[in-house]
Design a protein around this motif. Structure first.
Motif, short mmCIF file in Angstrom:
data_model
loop_
_atom_site.label_atom_id
_atom_site.label_comp_id
_atom_site.label_asym_id
_atom_site.label_seq_id
_atom_site.Cartn_x
_atom_site.Cartn_y
_atom_site.Cartn_z
N THR A 1 0.85 -1.19 0.00
CA THR A 1 0.00 0.00 0.00
C THR A 1 0.88 1.24 0.00
OG1 THR A 1 -1.68 -1.17 1.28
CG2 THR A 1 -1.81 1.23 1.26
N GLN B 1 0.45 5.61 0.05
CA GLN B 1 -0.47 6.74 0.20
C GLN B 1 0.30 8.03 -0.02
OE1 GLN B 1 -2.28 6.96 4.08
NE2 GLN B 1 -0.63 5.76 4.96
N ALA C 1 4.34 9.44 -3.08
CA ALA C 1 3.72 8.51 -2.13
C ALA C 1 4.78 7.76 -1.34
CB ALA C 1 2.83 7.52 -2.88
N GLY D 1 4.92 4.23 1.53
CA GLY D 1 4.16 3.08 2.02
C GLY D 1 5.08 1.91 2.20
N ARG E 1 -5.30 13.84 -2.41
CA ARG E 1 -4.77 12.71 -1.65
C ARG E 1 -5.23 11.42 -2.30
NH1 ARG E 1 -1.34 13.87 1.89
NH2 ARG E 1 -1.76 12.02 3.06
N VAL F 1 -4.75 6.74 -2.00
CA VAL F 1 -4.19 5.51 -1.45
C VAL F 1 -4.18 4.51 -2.60
CG1 VAL F 1 -4.53 3.60 0.16
CG2 VAL F 1 -5.06 5.93 0.88
N ARG G 1 -3.33 0.51 -3.58
CA ARG G 1 -3.05 -0.86 -3.11
C ARG G 1 -2.69 -1.71 -4.31
NH1 ARG G 1 -7.60 0.42 0.39
NH2 ARG G 1 -6.75 0.66 2.47
#
Length: 172
Positions: A36, A38, A59, A61, A159, A161, A163
């Motif tokens: 992941t 973010q 990002a 993660g 923003r 996220v 995966r």
């Protein structure tokens, strides 16, 4: 009466056994990977008249077995249609380098599964991409693999996220 050549029979049996029990080399060496990220995104104007932008992402993660990852990547051409509430990726593929804590890099290519990304009135979006790992540096030299990624975010809040999961050989 015809006699059966035993060596031909054995050869045929061996060939059939090899084909029946063989597994692809990559399948034996592949292992699952998932992680992941973010971060933030920025729309950088290319042509305000055409509502054409470059989208820059930053990002951080992690991924199982890899630890902490960072990345900066760009979707080179995205057209924004506010009335229809959609982003259209004019360049549906882009390269991504994931940098591990020790500085080794994993090279990959993401391709949108659908280049039209709809967003809600409040700016929320979901997108899917296919991922191909095509090498790297350090311990990831020669890494190969594939998978998928799903991103959830908000264009107004800038923003997201992301995966990802798939299989790869990990390289070196």
């Amino acid at each position: 009466m015809k006699t059966l050549n035993v060596s031909k029979l054995v050869l045929a049996f061996v060939a059939l056994s090899v084909f029946a029990f063989a597994q692809p080399i990559q399948a034996q060496d592949s292992e699952p990977i998932q992680g992941t990220l973010q971060g933030t995104l920025s729309l950088v104007p290319i042509s305000v008249i055409d509502m054409l932008f470059r989208v820059e992402y930053h990002a951080t993660g992690g991924a199982q077995g890899l630890g902490r990852l960072t990345t900066d990547f760009v979707s080179p051409e995205v057209q924004v249609n506010l009335a229809a509430r959609q982003l259209v990726a004019l360049s549906p593929s882009w390269t991504v380098d994931l940098v591990t804590k020790n500085g080794d890099v994993i090279h990959g290519v993401y391709t949108f599964q659908n280049p039209v990304i709809h967003f809600s009135q409040l700016g929320f979006f979901v997108l899917a991409a296919d991922v191909e790992v095509n090498g790297g540096t350090g311990r990831f030299a020669g890494a190969m693999g594939s998978g998928t990624a799903m991103a959830f975010g908000n264009i107004y809040a800038r923003r997201f996220v992301l995966r990802f999961n798939g299989t790869w050989n990990g390289g070196g």
